[in-house]
Scaffold this motif. Structure first.
Motif, PDB file in Angstrom:
ATOM      1  N   GLY A   1      -7.930   4.640 -10.074  1.00 49.74           N
ATOM      2  CA  GLY A   1      -7.800   3.586 -11.092  1.00 49.74           C
ATOM      3  C   GLY A   1      -6.565   2.753 -10.903  1.00 49.74           C
ATOM      4  N   ASP A   2      -5.785   2.610 -12.005  1.00 48.00           N
ATOM      5  CA  ASP A   2      -4.594   1.770 -11.948  1.00 48.00           C
ATOM      6  C   ASP A   2      -3.557   2.296 -10.961  1.00 48.00           C
ATOM      7  N   GLY A   3      -3.705   3.576 -10.577  1.00 47.67           N
ATOM      8  CA  GLY A   3      -2.725   4.174  -9.687  1.00 47.67           C
ATOM      9  C   GLY A   3      -2.754   3.634  -8.283  1.00 47.67           C
ATOM     10  N   ILE A   4      -3.788   2.856  -7.923  1.00 45.23           N
ATOM     11  CA  ILE A   4      -3.874   2.372  -6.547  1.00 45.23           C
ATOM     12  C   ILE A   4      -2.687   1.495  -6.180  1.00 45.23           C
ATOM     13  N   GLY A   5      -2.072   0.853  -7.162  1.00 40.26           N
ATOM     14  CA  GLY A   5      -0.888   0.043  -6.896  1.00 40.26           C
ATOM     15  C   GLY A   5       0.311   0.876  -6.499  1.00 40.26           C
ATOM     16  N   SER A   6       0.243   2.185  -6.724  1.00 37.50           N
ATOM     17  CA  SER A   6       1.349   3.065  -6.365  1.00 37.50           C
ATOM     18  C   SER A   6       1.098   3.767  -5.037  1.00 37.50           C
ATOM     19  N   ILE A   7       0.152   3.267  -4.253  1.00 30.65           N
ATOM     20  CA  ILE A   7      -0.169   3.844  -2.952  1.00 30.65           C
ATOM     21  C   ILE A   7       0.102   2.795  -1.873  1.00 30.65           C
ATOM     22  N   ARG A   8       0.846   3.173  -0.855  1.00 29.79           N
ATOM     23  CA  ARG A   8       1.130   2.281   0.256  1.00 29.79           C
ATOM     24  C   ARG A   8       0.838   2.988   1.576  1.00 29.79           C
ATOM     25  N   THR A   9       0.727   2.211   2.638  1.00 28.63           N
ATOM     26  CA  THR A   9       0.360   2.782   3.934  1.00 28.63           C
ATOM     27  C   THR A   9       1.346   2.380   5.030  1.00 28.63           C
ATOM     28  N   LEU A  10       1.475   3.268   6.012  1.00 29.07           N
ATOM     29  CA  LEU A  10       2.239   3.012   7.230  1.00 29.07           C
ATOM     30  C   LEU A  10       1.425   3.521   8.421  1.00 29.07           C
ATOM     31  N   PRO A  11       1.522   2.858   9.559  1.00 32.52           N
ATOM     32  CA  PRO A  11       0.757   3.309  10.728  1.00 32.52           C
ATOM     33  C   PRO A  11       1.181   4.676  11.248  1.00 32.52           C
ATOM     34  N   SER A  12       2.429   5.079  11.035  1.00 29.62           N
ATOM     35  CA  SER A  12       2.884   6.406  11.439  1.00 29.62           C
ATOM     36  C   SER A  12       3.946   6.869  10.459  1.00 29.62           C
TER      37      SER A  12
ATOM     38  N   LYS B   1       9.734   0.730   1.204  1.00 26.30           N
ATOM     39  CA  LYS B   1      10.042  -0.686   1.391  1.00 26.30           C
ATOM     40  C   LYS B   1       9.283  -1.256   2.581  1.00 26.30           C
ATOM     41  N   GLU B   2       9.095  -0.450   3.628  1.00 20.53           N
ATOM     42  CA  GLU B   2       8.414  -0.915   4.834  1.00 20.53           C
ATOM     43  C   GLU B   2       6.897  -0.858   4.702  1.00 20.53           C
ATOM     44  N   ALA B   3       6.398  -0.017   3.808  1.00 24.47           N
ATOM     45  CA  ALA B   3       4.963   0.248   3.725  1.00 24.47           C
ATOM     46  C   ALA B   3       4.204  -0.910   3.085  1.00 24.47           C
ATOM     47  N   LEU B   4       2.900  -0.980   3.400  1.00 30.47           N
ATOM     48  CA  LEU B   4       2.023  -2.033   2.889  1.00 30.47           C
ATOM     49  C   LEU B   4       1.205  -1.499   1.721  1.00 30.47           C
ATOM     50  N   PRO B   5       1.203  -2.188   0.572  1.00 29.93           N
ATOM     51  CA  PRO B   5       0.373  -1.746  -0.553  1.00 29.93           C
ATOM     52  C   PRO B   5      -1.089  -1.590  -0.135  1.00 29.93           C
ATOM     53  N   LEU B   6      -1.712  -0.527  -0.596  1.00 29.53           N
ATOM     54  CA  LEU B   6      -3.090  -0.250  -0.196  1.00 29.53           C
ATOM     55  C   LEU B   6      -4.022  -1.377  -0.612  1.00 29.53           C
ATOM     56  N   ALA B   7      -3.709  -2.066  -1.699  1.00 27.91           N
ATOM     57  CA  ALA B   7      -4.575  -3.134  -2.196  1.00 27.91           C
ATOM     58  C   ALA B   7      -4.522  -4.376  -1.315  1.00 27.91           C
ATOM     59  N   GLU B   8      -3.516  -4.471  -0.434  1.00 30.04           N
ATOM     60  CA  GLU B   8      -3.377  -5.651   0.416  1.00 30.04           C
ATOM     61  C   GLU B   8      -4.060  -5.427   1.761  1.00 30.04           C
ATOM     62  N   ALA B   9      -4.589  -6.508   2.322  1.00 30.60           N
ATOM     63  CA  ALA B   9      -5.230  -6.433   3.631  1.00 30.60           C
ATOM     64  C   ALA B   9      -4.178  -6.214   4.708  1.00 30.60           C
ATOM     65  N   ARG B  10      -4.573  -5.564   5.784  1.00 34.29           N
ATOM     66  CA  ARG B  10      -3.645  -5.326   6.875  1.00 34.29           C
ATOM     67  C   ARG B  10      -3.342  -6.631   7.608  1.00 34.29           C
ATOM     68  N   PRO B  11      -2.072  -6.993   7.708  1.00 34.19           N
ATOM     69  CA  PRO B  11      -1.742  -8.219   8.457  1.00 34.19           C
ATOM     70  C   PRO B  11      -1.692  -7.929   9.946  1.00 34.19           C
ATOM     71  N   ARG B  12      -1.844  -8.957  10.746  1.00 38.45           N
ATOM     72  CA  ARG B  12      -1.619  -8.830  12.185  1.00 38.45           C
ATOM     73  C   ARG B  12      -0.213  -9.339  12.461  1.00 38.45           C
ATOM     74  N   THR B  13       0.531  -8.577  13.238  1.00 37.18           N
ATOM     75  CA  THR B  13       1.928  -8.907  13.467  1.00 37.18           C
ATOM     76  C   THR B  13       2.217  -9.060  14.949  1.00 37.18           C
ATOM     77  N   ARG B  14       3.369  -9.668  15.244  1.00 35.21           N
ATOM     78  CA  ARG B  14       3.800  -9.875  16.623  1.00 35.21           C
ATOM     79  C   ARG B  14       2.685 -10.492  17.456  1.00 35.21           C
ATOM     80  N   GLY B  15       2.238 -11.662  17.062  1.00 35.99           N
ATOM     81  CA  GLY B  15       1.189 -12.346  17.802  1.00 35.99           C
ATOM     82  C   GLY B  15      -0.157 -11.721  17.529  1.00 35.99           C
ATOM     83  N   SER B  16      -0.824 -11.244  18.569  1.00 32.68           N
ATOM     84  CA  SER B  16      -2.176 -10.710  18.423  1.00 32.68           C
ATOM     85  C   SER B  16      -2.198  -9.205  18.220  1.00 32.68           C
TER      86      SER B  16
END
Length: 331
Positions: free
Chosen positions: A191-202, A249-264
């Motif tokens: 539910g509302d808790g999804i805003g408190s979840i973030r992701t990192l690739p490692s 601080k570095e992690a991406l909120p789960l609700a946000e789409a994964r961005p592409r970084t450093r070019g492709s």
């Protein structure tokens, strides 16, 4: 003693200045960089140790090597050194797992403020106890299924306890969870808790922090939690809280789409390049990212083709030269 060699900002500036001014002497380089001549000499010594300059008939006595070749040599040396350290860390982790299995809870009083647990059921019972007493905040770092779901034995899931108590919780999970529909459905079900979840690739560590007074650090085997350390020593819990704050601080909120970084490059591709540059093997990188070894090898083939590399070392050098990762990522 330094166990790995990384080019610092001064040495980097000296190298780039030598490329721009191949006939310049130390005095001219120092004036160009607005540095003392002794600083330039120290930079040359560092570049020599990194094999980025070689003896030559220039005014400085040194000649800059091709950037790609120099970085490849530097990465090769770093990876060999780091691989030895990774093996030592793995041996230590396996030894801790063995001790936990042999001694179980007998070691709980071995050190003030430190409690050792053996077995998944024992770990989750203790974690559930902490959750029942958590009053302010519950912080979690690690693969969702392994850290958020209780083992069998009648222990309620931690998230259920926290929800019932109304305890604030924040969680950092691996980026790979986005590729798991079942895990995503379960996370969205919070539910509302999804805003408190973030992701990192490692993730550098797996841990649970209860009210920032108790830190639980699981010892993870090949497929499950083998045991854990529970620590309430203030200096340790403060260190884990600081680590969590940096990762959050570095992690991406789960609700946000994964961005592409450093070019492709995707975040996953960028991170696996960084892990390789730090000396991790394919198997170690797969464990850190909680993906299959096949996935890591598929990324290796894809990135090798994209950069036109002939070897893993050359892949790392080209990734740095083309801005895929930074030199600082290799340490």
């Amino acid at each position: 003693m330094r166990t790995t060699q990384a080019i610092d900002s001064v040495a980097r500036s000296v190298y780039l200045a030598m490329v721009d001014l191949p006939d310049a002497g130390i005095t001219e380089l120092a004036a160009r960089l607005r540095e003392a001549e002794e600083t330039v000499r120290q930079g040359l010594e560092e570049l020599s140790a990194l094999l980025l300059v070689v003896p030559g008939d220039t005014a400085t006595g040194w000649r800059p090597v091709d950037l790609e070749l120099g970085l490849a040599a530097m990465l090769a040396r770093q990876q060999a050194e780091l691989a030895r350290h990774r093996l030592q860390v793995e041996d230590s982790r396996l030894e801790v797992t063995r001790l936990l299995t042999e001694h179980g809870r007998a070691g709980r009083d071995s050190a003030p403020g430190v409690e050792w647990l053996a077995g998944a059921d024992t770990v989750w019972r203790r974690v559930a106890e902490l959750a029942e007493g958590c009053e302010q905040e519950w912080l979690t770092v690690g693969p969702t299924e392994r850290l958020a779901t209780a083992a069998s034995g009648g222990v309620p899931p931690v998230e259920e306890i926290l929800r019932r108590r109304g305890t604030a919780a924040r969680t950092i999970v691996l980026e790979s969870v986005r590729n798991d529909p079942d895990a995503m459905d379960r996370l969205r079900g919070s539910g509302d808790g999804i805003g408190s979840i973030r992701t990192l690739p490692s993730l550098p560590a797996w841990m649970i922090l209860c009210d920032r007074t108790h830190a639980v650090v699981p010892v993870v085997g090949v497929q499950s939690v083998a045991g854990a350390m529970v620590c309430c020593v203030e200096s340790v819990t403060e260190a884990f809280a600081a680590l969590f704050a940096r990762l959050w601080k570095e992690a991406l909120p789960l609700a946000e789409a994964r961005p592409r970084t450093r070019g492709s490059l995707s975040l996953q591709e960028q991170h696996v390049l960084r892990l390789w540059a730090q000396g991790l093997t394919d198997a170690a990188a797969a464990r850190r990212m909680d993906v299959s070894l096949r996935t890591v090898r598929r990324l290796s083939e894809k990135l090798t083709d994209r950069f036109g590399a002939q070897s893993r070392f050359q892949l790392g050098a080209l990734a740095i030269a083309q801005g895929g990762i930074l030199v600082e990522d290799t340490v």
